[in-house]
Scaffold this motif. Structure first.
Motif, PDB file in Angstrom:
ATOM      1  N   UNK A  56       0.834  -1.203   0.000  1.00 35.43           N
ATOM      2  CA  UNK A  56       0.000   0.000   0.000  1.00 35.43           C
ATOM      3  C   UNK A  56       0.874   1.261   0.000  1.00 35.43           C
ATOM      4  N   UNK A  57       0.351   2.344  -0.604  1.00 34.97           N
ATOM      5  CA  UNK A  57      -0.946   2.452  -1.272  1.00 34.97           C
ATOM      6  C   UNK A  57      -0.938   1.740  -2.627  1.00 34.97           C
ATOM      7  N   UNK A  58      -2.072   1.127  -2.936  1.00 38.70           N
ATOM      8  CA  UNK A  58      -2.145   0.363  -4.181  1.00 38.70           C
ATOM      9  C   UNK A  58      -3.612   0.180  -4.563  1.00 38.70           C
ATOM     10  N   UNK A  59      -3.822  -0.261  -5.785  1.00 31.08           N
ATOM     11  CA  UNK A  59      -5.160  -0.622  -6.260  1.00 31.08           C
ATOM     12  C   UNK A  59      -5.151  -2.118  -6.534  1.00 31.08           C
ATOM     13  N   UNK A  60      -6.109  -2.823  -5.947  1.00 32.70           N
ATOM     14  CA  UNK A  60      -6.134  -4.282  -6.044  1.00 32.70           C
ATOM     15  C   UNK A  60      -7.446  -4.728  -6.676  1.00 32.70           C
ATOM     16  N   UNK A  61      -7.405  -5.565  -7.710  1.00 36.70           N
ATOM     17  CA  UNK A  61      -8.640  -6.034  -8.340  1.00 36.70           C
ATOM     18  C   UNK A  61      -9.367  -7.043  -7.470  1.00 36.70           C
ATOM     19  N   UNK A  62     -10.694  -6.912  -7.415  1.00 36.26           N
ATOM     20  CA  UNK A  62     -11.489  -7.908  -6.682  1.00 36.26           C
ATOM     21  C   UNK A  62     -12.936  -7.969  -7.157  1.00 36.26           C
ATOM     22  N   UNK A  63     -13.774  -6.929  -6.951  1.00 38.90           N
ATOM     23  CA  UNK A  63     -15.185  -7.059  -7.343  1.00 38.90           C
ATOM     24  C   UNK A  63     -15.357  -7.062  -8.853  1.00 38.90           C
ATOM     25  N   UNK A  64     -16.479  -7.618  -9.273  1.00 43.25           N
ATOM     26  CA  UNK A  64     -16.817  -7.600 -10.694  1.00 43.25           C
ATOM     27  C   UNK A  64     -17.739  -6.416 -10.990  1.00 43.25           C
ATOM     28  N   UNK A  65     -17.500  -5.795 -12.151  1.00 44.50           N
ATOM     29  CA  UNK A  65     -18.438  -4.802 -12.646  1.00 44.50           C
ATOM     30  C   UNK A  65     -19.737  -5.506 -13.044  1.00 44.50           C
ATOM     31  N   UNK A  66     -20.825  -4.810 -12.865  1.00 43.51           N
ATOM     32  CA  UNK A  66     -22.115  -5.370 -13.273  1.00 43.51           C
ATOM     33  C   UNK A  66     -22.394  -5.131 -14.753  1.00 43.51           C
ATOM     34  N   UNK A  67     -21.783  -4.088 -15.320  1.00 37.59           N
ATOM     35  CA  UNK A  67     -22.083  -3.702 -16.701  1.00 37.59           C
ATOM     36  C   UNK A  67     -21.191  -4.451 -17.692  1.00 37.59           C
ATOM     37  N   UNK A  68     -21.724  -4.688 -18.876  1.00 33.07           N
ATOM     38  CA  UNK A  68     -20.967  -5.334 -19.940  1.00 33.07           C
ATOM     39  C   UNK A  68     -19.963  -4.384 -20.591  1.00 33.07           C
ATOM     40  N   UNK A  69     -20.260  -3.097 -20.525  1.00 32.23           N
ATOM     41  CA  UNK A  69     -19.416  -2.087 -21.153  1.00 32.23           C
ATOM     42  C   UNK A  69     -18.925  -1.116 -20.074  1.00 32.23           C
ATOM     43  N   UNK A  70     -17.614  -0.848 -20.070  1.00 29.94           N
ATOM     44  CA  UNK A  70     -17.041   0.026 -19.043  1.00 29.94           C
ATOM     45  C   UNK A  70     -16.022   0.973 -19.678  1.00 29.94           C
ATOM     46  N   UNK A  71     -15.717   2.089 -18.997  1.00 32.39           N
ATOM     47  CA  UNK A  71     -14.595   2.930 -19.449  1.00 32.39           C
ATOM     48  C   UNK A  71     -13.282   2.326 -18.959  1.00 32.39           C
ATOM     49  N   UNK A  72     -12.221   2.522 -19.705  1.00 31.97           N
ATOM     50  CA  UNK A  72     -10.900   2.018 -19.322  1.00 31.97           C
ATOM     51  C   UNK A  72      -9.889   3.146 -19.511  1.00 31.97           C
ATOM     52  N   UNK A  73      -9.094   3.380 -18.485  1.00 31.19           N
ATOM     53  CA  UNK A  73      -8.079   4.424 -18.562  1.00 31.19           C
ATOM     54  C   UNK A  73      -6.849   3.936 -19.322  1.00 31.19           C
TER      55      UNK A  73
END
Length: 580
Positions: A71-88
């Motif tokens: 930390x500090x960090x960003x860690x993947x875990x939950x799933x998005x509910x939407x099929x389409x998302x923005x990506x940086x």
């Protein structure tokens, strides 16, 4: 990827773009079997974008080399509910792939295409799946509970949908191979008084049970029927029953007898009883059994002499330290589970957000290694704020300890950790299937298979991944390779010629000089020819039983056994650790 028929097979792809995109969509084609027109339809595949949780601290008490990120960090875990998302731009954006292999799928190799469309452009990757010939058992052979808050944060204003949500949530848990869930004993309402007598309304709990049992839940844990006289760590504290709750249990006993719900309810007295509660707790267990003989007592325990508990659930670290006593309790007839929560720390496996997913998965290899009946965690969805934040899933506790699923618009959403838990439960079933097939072989052969221990070979393979409550591989490839080896051995038991081998001592044993003497026993089809390290075994019984002794040289740690029958050959090896 590979999986059994009826299994949910997990995989992951990662999408990265050089510029910000406001709309990335993912899709998959049908998976077509190589060389045929047979398909697994795209509708059997669930694609989920993975969301990140920002953390400002790491789980305390865990060595840095056991963490996935500092930390500090960003860690993947939950799933998005939407099929389409923005990506940086330049962000590694995971895509979680879950293939629900149909139970009637034809075994073999399948191929398809995973595609991401972004800003009018499409990128694609090939996807391959091998389907094994055996089935993932529909019956779950391990008890699993993640206690919940129902309906929980995100659904506070959905009271009118209570029963529909209960059905959907329960089905979601069953899809992830959970067997048990929790409820409050207060669902049984009491009226009256000691003078006029008491009456009880069990209709709400009965409806609750009808819904969750229909969804596939096997057992309901009721909380809690006792109390402490002082704080949890006060040595003068004692345990006593709540008299109203004993009356509720008596009412429940009548329901169980009327509805045929034996073995469907368990009850907690107080959570985590310590050593100074032992006498008073044991007395309360007896009162519970007297009030409701069909309701089992389950407890997450902090001591090992607490009376006639039906389901002892020690913390993983306590199970390690006090295993001889808990093993004795099991031999006396109690079920033995284990639990993890904010403990154990250190190098023990757990399901913390900032640890490898392998740790969440390997927990269930412990169940097989020690023949444990179940697994418990307190925190399915006990959020303390916005569920999609560090605070929400971790406030006051290790990272992610409060929750392993997340609220969506119409139901629960999974996570990488919850999927890893399901994958570990499916790993357990692979080991169970191999044991079951060996047991059936033993029964079919009869007297000449007296020596065959159906658990020995699965345990030999299990020990490639985990060796004790806290010693295990950190290499995902070792786990996945072992899983494939288990599947191949299951399939080999249906192939021709049959070759079943058991050594004494088991494979992997450290053998010092002395002489090194390994006994080999096995089963082959009647009339088959057997060789060990290239030399013929002189006698094979009409049943197919053979036996031989191997004296192992310093430079030969592996024994190779082969069977030839009707022009086909099957071979296997057993490897040992040779020392001086």
């Amino acid at each position: 990827m590979s999986g059994a028929r009826g299994e949910t097979v997990s995989g992951q792809a990662v999408f990265r773009t050089e510029i910000d995109t406001g709309s990335a969509a993912v899709s998959i084609s049908d998976l077509r079997q190589r060389g045929s027109t047979v398909t697994i339809p795209a509708g059997a595949v669930k694609l989920q974008w993975v969301r990140y949780i920002d953390i400002t601290r790491n789980t305390a008490g865990v060595p840095l080399d056991e963490l996935t990120a500092k930390a500090p960090a960003s860690i993947p875990d939950p799933y998005w509910e939407d099929d389409t998302i923005p990506v940086k731009a330049d962000q590694a954006q995971p895509i979680w792939i879950e293939i629900h292999v149909p139970r009637d799928a034809r075994p073999g190799d399948y191929e398809g295409k995973l595609a991401v469309t972004s800003d009018g452009k499409e990128l694609s990757l090939p996807v391959s799946l091998h389907v094994w010939s055996f089935e993932m058992p529909a019956e779950r052979h391990l008890f699993v509970a993640n206690w919940w808050s129902f309906p929980g944060r995100g659904f506070e204003d959905r009271a009118s949908e209570y029963w529909d949500l209960l059905a959907r949530f329960s089905e979601f848990l069953v899809q992830h191979r959970q067997t048990d869930l929790s409820a409050g004993i207060g669902m049984i309402t009491e009226s009256g008084d000691a003078t006029k007598g008491f009456t009880h309304d069990t209709s709400r709990l009965e409806r609750y049970a009808d819904v969750v049992f229909k969804a596939g839940i096997r057992q309901i844990h009721l909380h809690s029927v006792g109390h402490r006289t002082a704080g949890i760590l006060d040595p003068l504290s004692q345990i006593g029953p709540d008299e109203a709750n004993l009356r509720r249990l008596s009412a429940l006993e009548k329901v169980i007898q009327r509805r045929g719900w034996q073995q469907r309810f368990a009850v907690s007295i107080v959570d985590e009883p310590f050593i100074w509660y032992e006498d008073s707790y044991a007395d309360t267990v007896d009162l519970v059994h007297k009030a409701a003989p069909s309701v089992r007592v389950i407890e997450a325990v902090e001591a090992e002499y607490l009376g006639k508990i039906d389901i002892y659930v020690p913390k993983l670290s306590h199970l390690n330290l006090w295993y001889p006593r808990f093993d004795e309790i099991r031999r006396q007839g109690a079920e033995l589970w284990f639990y993890v929560c904010c403990h154990p720390l250190g190098r023990y496996p757990n399901r913390f957000l900032d640890q490898s997913l392998l740790k969440a998965r390997v927990l269930f290899w412990i169940n097989y290694l020690y023949d444990l009946d179940g697994y418990l965690h307190w925190g399915l969805n006990h959020f303390a704020g916005d569920p999609y934040t560090e605070e929400g899933i971790s406030k006051g506790l290790p990272q992610g300890d409060r929750a392993v699923v997340y609220p969506g618009r119409n139901g629960l959403l999974g996570s990488l950790r919850f999927s890893a838990q399901r994958d570990g439960l499916q790993d357990f079933e692979y080991l169970w299937v191999l044991e079951d097939q060996l047991r059936k072989t033993k029964d079919r052969i009869g007297a000449d298979a007296f020596w065959l221990d159906p658990r020995q070979r699965p345990l030999e393979l299990c020990r490639r991944v985990i060796w004790s409550f806290h010693d295990y591989t950190r290499d995902p490839a070792v786990l996945l390779d072992t899983r494939r080896a288990i599947a191949e051995e299951i399939e080999a038991l249906q192939a021709s010629p049959l070759l079943v081998v058991q050594t004494s001592p088991p494979e992997g044993t450290v053998i010092p000089a002395g002489p090194r003497h390994v006994n080999v026993r096995g089963l082959v089809p009647p009339g088959a020819k057997v060789t060990i390290n290239g030399k013929p075994v002189p006698s094979v019984r009409p049943s197919g039983y053979f036996r031989h002794v191997c004296f192992m040289a310093d430079d030969t740690p592996t024994i190779t056994i082969a069977a030839e029958h009707e022009g086909k050959t099957t071979a296997t090896t057993r490897t040992f650790r040779l020392t001086d």
